[in-house]
Design an enzyme around this catalytic site. Structure first.
Site, PDB file in Angstrom:
ATOM      1  N   ARG A   1       1.100  -1.213  -0.085  1.00 31.15           N
ATOM      2  CA  ARG A   1       0.257  -0.209   0.170  1.00 31.15           C
ATOM      3  C   ARG A   1       1.030   1.165  -0.334  1.00 31.15           C
ATOM      4  NH1 ARG A   1      -4.805  -1.262   2.668  1.00 31.15           N
ATOM      5  NH2 ARG A   1      -5.110  -3.707   2.730  1.00 31.15           N
TER       6      ARG A   1
ATOM      7  N   HIS B   1     -18.321  47.066  -6.584  1.00 30.50           N
ATOM      8  CA  HIS B   1     -18.633  47.238  -5.606  1.00 30.50           C
ATOM      9  C   HIS B   1     -19.712  46.784  -5.276  1.00 30.50           C
ATOM     10  CE1 HIS B   1     -23.238  48.565  -5.518  1.00 30.50           C
ATOM     11  NE2 HIS B   1     -22.660  49.762  -4.655  1.00 30.50           N
TER      12      HIS B   1
ATOM     13  N   ARG C   1     -20.952  53.089   5.253  1.00 34.21           N
ATOM     14  CA  ARG C   1     -20.658  54.549   4.362  1.00 34.21           C
ATOM     15  C   ARG C   1     -21.943  54.821   4.233  1.00 34.21           C
ATOM     16  NH1 ARG C   1     -17.285  48.889   2.472  1.00 34.21           N
ATOM     17  NH2 ARG C   1     -19.952  47.867   3.079  1.00 34.21           N
TER      18      ARG C   1
ATOM     19  N   ARG D   1     -18.478  57.039   7.624  1.00 26.84           N
ATOM     20  CA  ARG D   1     -17.924  57.367   7.381  1.00 26.84           C
ATOM     21  C   ARG D   1     -18.583  58.688   7.007  1.00 26.84           C
ATOM     22  NH1 ARG D   1     -15.266  54.453   1.913  1.00 26.84           N
ATOM     23  NH2 ARG D   1     -17.783  54.843   1.373  1.00 26.84           N
TER      24      ARG D   1
ATOM     25  N   GLU E   1      -6.578  56.544   2.793  1.00 26.09           N
ATOM     26  CA  GLU E   1      -6.730  55.425   1.800  1.00 26.09           C
ATOM     27  C   GLU E   1      -6.140  56.315   0.402  1.00 26.09           C
ATOM     28  OE1 GLU E   1     -11.346  55.350   1.002  1.00 26.09           O
ATOM     29  OE2 GLU E   1     -10.722  57.193   2.281  1.00 26.09           O
TER      30      GLU E   1
ATOM     31  N   GLY F   1      -8.418  52.832   4.955  1.00 24.55           N
ATOM     32  CA  GLY F   1      -9.541  51.683   3.483  1.00 24.55           C
ATOM     33  C   GLY F   1      -8.041  51.365   2.431  1.00 24.55           C
ATOM     34  N   THR F   2      -7.885  49.686   2.731  1.00 18.95           N
ATOM     35  CA  THR F   2      -6.893  49.433   1.522  1.00 18.95           C
ATOM     36  C   THR F   2      -7.027  48.421   0.877  1.00 18.95           C
ATOM     37  OG1 THR F   2      -7.248  46.840   3.256  1.00 18.95           O
ATOM     38  CG2 THR F   2      -5.982  48.098   4.046  1.00 18.95           C
ATOM     39  N   ASN F   3      -8.149  49.216   0.383  1.00 20.07           N
ATOM     40  CA  ASN F   3      -9.229  48.831  -0.761  1.00 20.07           C
ATOM     41  C   ASN F   3      -8.531  50.164  -1.848  1.00 20.07           C
ATOM     42  OD1 ASN F   3     -10.677  47.092   0.518  1.00 20.07           O
ATOM     43  ND2 ASN F   3     -13.191  48.002  -0.227  1.00 20.07           N
ATOM     44  N   ASP F   4      -8.661  51.569  -1.166  1.00 19.24           N
ATOM     45  CA  ASP F   4      -8.376  52.196  -2.677  1.00 19.24           C
ATOM     46  C   ASP F   4      -7.009  52.595  -2.477  1.00 19.24           C
ATOM     47  OD1 ASP F   4     -10.057  53.337  -3.640  1.00 19.24           O
ATOM     48  OD2 ASP F   4     -11.335  54.208  -2.155  1.00 19.24           O
TER      49      ASP F   4
ATOM     50  N   CYS G   1     -10.111  48.889   7.421  1.00 20.74           N
ATOM     51  CA  CYS G   1     -11.134  48.880   7.341  1.00 20.74           C
ATOM     52  C   CYS G   1     -12.030  48.432   5.305  1.00 20.74           C
ATOM     53  CB  CYS G   1     -12.075  49.742   7.884  1.00 20.74           C
ATOM     54  SG  CYS G   1     -11.462  51.743   7.212  1.00 20.74           S
TER      55      CYS G   1
END
Length: 836
Positions: free
Chosen positions: A61, A409, A516, A572, A699, A720-723, A785
Site C-alpha cells: 500500500r 461594488h 458608509r 465615514r 486611503e 482603507g486598503t481597497n483604495d 477597514c
C-alpha cells in the site's frame, strides 16, 4: 518512525501496533528507499520476506505524507502462484482460491506489466475457468509464464509503484493538489488476511461519526467474501454495520466481531486523538485491523468533530480551534451547492461572495424589487453594479456581473449582505439590452430562466441543483467562544444598514469599523432630495435642501447606535462623487427634469458639468467636504443629535466620525473646525454634553507617508486598503478582474492584491503609517477597514504591524475571529517551544 520519512499510513500502523490492536505483520519502506527503488536500487527483498511466514500472501500500500496527494493503488495477494493456489483450495475452497489468484494476476498485468486492460475485458467474471483464461491471456501478451517466485513478484510491484509516483504526470497531478515537487512516497508491505474462505469472512470500513454532519453515528460498509475496500464499491450489495431497517447488517451476522470492531475504533479515536476510519477484515469470524485513516469530512463535520473531541478532553480547546480552516467557515454561514450535486456549468467568474442561491434571471433593480414583492427568488444580472443598484441587490438572492473584481461594488456589497456574488464573468456574453445571456457553449438564457450562482466556486449553473443549508449550531457557537478567549486583536464590522449591523452583532462583532453613509441616500425617497441639493446654486440653498435629509440620517444613526448597544460605531462621512446620484440616460434625465421642475437642458448641463474623466480620483471624499461643506455639516449634526437620543436609554454613545480620502493635514484641519462648530452648536441647542472621536480614513499613499502630521489632529487612523491598494498599484479595482487571473497565473502577482493584502508594497505603506502615526500620537487607535480585514493572511500582517482592530463585512466576522485566534495560539506555541 516519522510521517515525513515513511508517510502517514506507516506512522498510523505503527501506533495501532503499539495499541496492541490486531494488525497483520507490516514492514514500512521509507521515502528514501522508495526513491532508490525508482532509480534501480532495490532493497534486500529476502530480508523483507523473512519478516513474514514463508507461505504468507502480501499486499503493498502507498504511504504518502498527505493522503490527499494521491498515489498508486494498493496491490493485494502478492505471493500467490500455482503451488499456493493448490494449498488455498484446500484451506479456503476452490472458489475463494481462484478469486485470490485472479485478482492478483489482473492487478499485476495492468499495473506492473503495463498490459492493455482491454485484453482482459472478455474474461469471465470469476472462478477457476476464468483464472485459467486470464493466465493464458497474460502468457499470450508477454510471451512468458506468469511469475511464480514471490520475491520476483514483490520486487516488480515495488518497482512499478515507485516509478508510478515519480512519473511526470503523477508529479504534476499532486502538485495541483498542493504537494511540493519533491514530495516523497513510502510503501507498506503487509501480510494479507484473505477475507475469503470458510466461516464468516469479508472486509469493510467502520467509523464512529457521520462524515457530513459530524454527528456520532456508526457508519461504514461490510461485504462478505471480499478483500480491501470492495465493500465501498458503488455496484456491490454491501451490508450495513449496525442494525438497520434498510437491510442486513454485520451486527446481525457477526455480533461479537461487530462489538470488537467498535471497541477498536473507540480506542483508535481516543489514543490517536482523531475521528478515524478503521479498515478491517474478518477471517472465519476473527477481526483484523488493516489500516486507520482520518475520516474525510465536510466543513460542518470537521467543526463538530473538533468540538466534541475537546469537550471529551481528548484534545485541548486550543487544538480544536487550530483544526478548523478559517476559510471553511464560509460553508457553514451560507447555503452551498451539495458536494455530490450534478453541476451544469454555463460559465464562471470571480467568486466574490460565498454561498449559493437559485433564482430567475432579472436584468434591472426595479425588476428585482418587483420579483421580491411577489415572493419570487431572482438573480440580478448587471454589466456592473452601482450604488443605485443596492435596493435591487437587497431584493435579489444573488448577483452576477460581467465586470469587476474582489473589491468592486457588487463584491463589497454582496459580502456585506451575505449575498452570493460572481463578478468578472467574462466567459458569458451579457446582452442586457435584449435581457439575455449567452453561455460559452452557445446556450441562450433569457429573463425568467432559472439559474444558480455558486459564489464559493465562481461557477454559474443552469437549473436548480441540490443545496446544503447553512449551519450555525451549538458546536459553531462553542468553537467561536473558545476562539474569542485566545485572540488578541479586536474584530469590528463594515455595516451600512440596520440589517448589516444586526447580522454582525449576531456574529459578535465588537463594533462597527466602517459605516458608509452614501448608501443611505439611494433610497427612492431620499434620492430626489439629494438630486435637488446637487442642483442648488448657493450654500444656503444646499443647506436648506439638506435639512430635509437631516431627520432621515438622524434616524439611521440612532437605529445603528441602538443595535450596537454601546459598542463603537465609526461613521465615514460622504465619499462618492456627486455624479453617481444623477441619471446618465436621456429618459432618466427627462424624469429628473419633471421631478425638479427644471428644463431638460438644465439637467443635461449639470450632468455634464459634474462628469469627470477619472471620478474615483476626482471630486469626492474630503474634497467634497472642503468644497461643498454643507453635506458634512448636515451629517455631523445628524450624528450628534442621534448620539444624544440614543444615549437616553443606555450608556452614553461616543460616535467615531471618519473623514475619507485625506491627503493633507490641512484638509483635516478644515473639516475638523466645521465639525467642532456643529458639535458646539448641538450642545448649546440641546443643553447636553457628549463626546465624539474624529479620525481619518487613510486611503492615499500620501496620507500613509504623512501619517505623523495627520495623526496630530486625529483620534484614530483607519486604513482603507481597497483604495490604498488601487492607488499604490495604479490599478482600477473594478476593472482589474479582467486580467488579474492571467497576472497571477504568470507569476506577476502571487495573489490578487485586492483579495490578499500585498505586504511587500501596500504593507510597507501601512507599516510606515503605523510607525509615524504612533510616534506623533502614541495613544492613537489604528485599524484597517478594507475588505482585507476579513482575510486570514492579511490579519496576520495586521497583528505583526500593531493594529488595534480589523473591520470586515458582517459574514466575514466569524472568519476573522477564528483566524485571529489561530494566529495568537500559534505565537504562544512558538514562544513556548523557544523557551523550552
Amino acid at each position: 518512525m516519522h510521517v515525513s520519512a515513511h508517510g502517514g499510513r506507516a506512522k498510523c500502523l505503527q501506533r495501532l501496533v503499539r495499541l496492541d490492536l490486531p494488525v497483520p505483520r507490516t514492514v514500512a519502506l521509507s521515502f528514501d528507499a522508495v526513491h532508490g527503488i525508482a532509480n534501480g536500487v532495490m532493497p534486500d527483498l529476502d530480508a523483507i520476506l523473512a519478516e513474514f511466514p514463508s507461505d504468507a500472501l502480501l499486499c503493498v500500500r502507498p504511504s504518502s505524507e498527505d493522503p490527499d496527494w494521491g498515489g498508486p493503488g494498493a496491490i493485494l495477494n502478492i505471493g500467490v502462484n500455482d503451488a499456493c493456489y493448490v494449498d488455498l483450495c484446500d484451506q479456503l475452497g476452490r472458489g475463494a482460491a481462484a478469486a485470490i489468484y485472479l485478482r492478483f494476476v489482473q492487478s499485476y498485468a495492468v499495473h506492473v506489466a503495463r498490459l492493455d486492460p482491454d485484453v482482459f475485458e472478455d474474461v469471465e467474471d470469476g472462478g477457476p475457468d476464468a483464472l485459467v483464461e486470464i493466465l493464458h491471456a497474460y502468457e499470450a501478451e508477454t510471451d512468458e509464464n506468469f511469475p511464480q517466485d514471490r520475491s520476483e513478484q514483490l520486487g516488480a510491484v515495488l518497482r512499478s509503484m515507485a516509478r508510478a509516483w515519480e512519473g511526470t504526470s503523477a508529479r504534476l497531478l499532486r502538485q495541483a493538489r498542493g504537494a511540493p515537487a519533491d514530495a516523497g512516497l513510502g510503501l507498506v508491505v503487509q501480510e494479507m488476511v484473505p477475507g475469503l474462505g470458510r466461516g464468516e469472512c469479508g472486509s469493510g470500513v467502520l467509523q464512529l461519526v457521520d462524515a457530513k454532519t459530524g454527528e456520532q453515528r456508526i457508519t461504514g460498509r461490510y461485504l462478505s467474501q471480499s478483500q480491501g475496500r470492495d465493500a465501498l464499491g458503488a455496484d456491490v450489495a454491501a451490508m450495513y454495520l449496525a442494525k438497520d431497517a434498510r437491510g442486513p447488517a454485520l451486527e446481525d451476522l457477526a455480533p461479537e466481531a461487530f462489538e470488537e470492531l467498535k471497541q477498536h475504533a473507540a480506542l483508535m479515536r481516543e489514543k490517536l486523538r482523531e475521528e478515524m476510519q478503521a479498515e478491517f477484515v474478518i477471517q472465519d469470524g476473527k477481526v483484523h485491523i488493516l489500516d486507520g485513516v482520518r475520516v474525510q469530512r465536510s466543513a460542518r463535520g470537521a467543526l463538530r468533530m473538533a468540538v466534541r473531541l475537546a469537550e471529551e478532553k481528548i484534545i485541548p480547546q486550543q487544538e480544536a480551534v487550530m483544526r478548523i480552516d478559517a476559510h471553511s467557515l464560509n460553508e457553514l454561514l451560507h447555503r452551498q451547492v451539495a458536494p455530490d450535486a450534478r453541476r451544469d456549468v454555463i460559465g464562471d467568474g470571480i467568486a466574490a461572495s460565498p454561498g449559493a442561491a437559485t433564482g430567475r434571471l432579472i436584468f434591472t433593480s426595479a425588476e428585482a424589487q418587483a420579483s421580491a414583492s411577489r415572493g419570487e427568488a431572482c438573480i440580478l444580472v448587471r454589466r456592473e453594479t452601482s450604488p443605485e443598484d443596492v435596493r435591487g441587490m437587497h431584493a435579489a438572492v444573488a448577483v452576477l456581473t460581467e465586470k469587476g473584481g474582489m473589491t468592486s461594488h457588487a463584491a463589497v456589497i454582496g459580502r456585506g449582505l451575505g449575498l452570493p456574488c460572481i463578478v468578472g464573468a467574462n466567459s458569458i456574453r451579457f446582452d442586457t439590452r435584449r435581457k439575455r445571456l449567452r453561455a460559452a457553449d452557445g446556450r441562450i438564457f433569457r429573463s425568467g430562466d432559472l439559474i444558480t450562482i455558486d459564489g464559493s466556486s465562481g461557477q454559474v449553473l443552469s437549473g436548480e441543483p441540490e443545496m446544503v443549508e447553512a449551519a450555525q449550531d451549538g458546536a459553531f457557537q462553542t468553537l467561536m467562544s473558545w476562539a474569542d478567549e485566545e485572540r488578541d486583536i479586536a474584530i469590528r464590522t463594515n455595516a451600512d444598514t440596520p440589517r448589516d449591523a444586526r447580522t454582525a452583532r449576531n456574529f459578535n462583532a465588537q463594533g462597527i469599523g466602517l459605516c458608509r453613509t452614501e448608501h443611505m441616500f439611494f433610497d427612492p425617497g431620499r434620492l430626489t432630495v439629494m438630486q435637488e441639493m446637487i442642483f442648488a446654486e448657493t450654500p444656503s440653498g444646499r443647506a436648506a435642501v439638506l435639512a430635509r435629509l437631516l431627520p432621515m440620517q438622524r434616524d439611521d444613526f440612532r437605529e445603528l447606535f441602538g443595535i450596537m448597544e454601546g459598542l463603537p460605531v465609526c461613521i465615514r462621512l460622504f465619499d462618492p462623487p456627486l455624479h453617481e446620484f444623477l441619471p446618465t440616460s436621456q429618459s432618466g434625465q427627462r424624469e429628473l427634469s419633471e421631478a425638479l421642475g427644471l428644463p431638460v437642458s438644465e439637467v443635461t448641463r449639470r450632468v455634464e458639468e459634474l462628469g469627470e474623466y477619472n471620478p474615483m480620483l476626482g471630486l469626492r471624499g474630503v474634497r467634497l467636504g472642503v468644497t461643498v461643506p454643507e453635506i458634512y455639516d448636515m451629517q455631523a449634526r445628524a450624528i450628534f443629535e442621534a448620539t444624544l437620543e440614543a444615549s437616553v436609554d443606555g450608556a452614553p454613545v461616543v460616535p467615531e466620525i471618519m473623514i475619507p480620502l485625506v491627503s493633507a493635514k490641512r484638509e483635516v484641519e478644515l473639516v475638523k473646525a466645521r465639525i467642532d462648530a456643529v458639535a458646539a452648536a448641538v450642545r448649546s441647542e440641546r443643553g447636553q454634553a457628549f463626546n465624539y472621536r474624529l479620525g481619518v480614513m487613510v486611503e492615499t499613499p500620501r496620507a500613509a507617508l504623512r501619517a505623523d502630521e495627520i495623526a496630530a489632529h486625529s483620534a484614530f487612523l483607519s486604513f482603507g486598503t481597497n483604495d490604498l491598494t488601487q492607488m499604490t498599484y495604479g490599478l482600477s479595482r473594478d476593472d482589474a478582474g479582467r486580467f488579474m487571473s492571467e497576472y497571477v497565473r504568470q507569476g506577476v502577482f502571487p495573489e490578487d492584491p485586492f483579495h490578499v493584502l500585498d505586504v511587500d508594497g501596500v504593507g510597507e505603506l501601512l507599516k510606515l503609517g503605523v510607525q509615524r502615526g504612533r510616534e506623533a500620537s502614541p495613544g492613537i487607535t489604528l485599524s484597517i477597514c478594507g475588505e482585507h480585514g476579513g482575510n486570514p493572511e492579511s490579519i496576520a500582517f495586521c497583528r505583526r504591524a500593531g493594529f488595534d482592530y480589523v473591520s470586515c463585512s458582517p459574514f466575514r466576522v466569524p472568519v476573522a475571529r477564528l483566524a485571529a485566534a489561530q494566529l495568537a495560539i500559534a505565537d504562544k506555541t512558538e514562544k513556548t517551544l523557544q523557551t523550552n
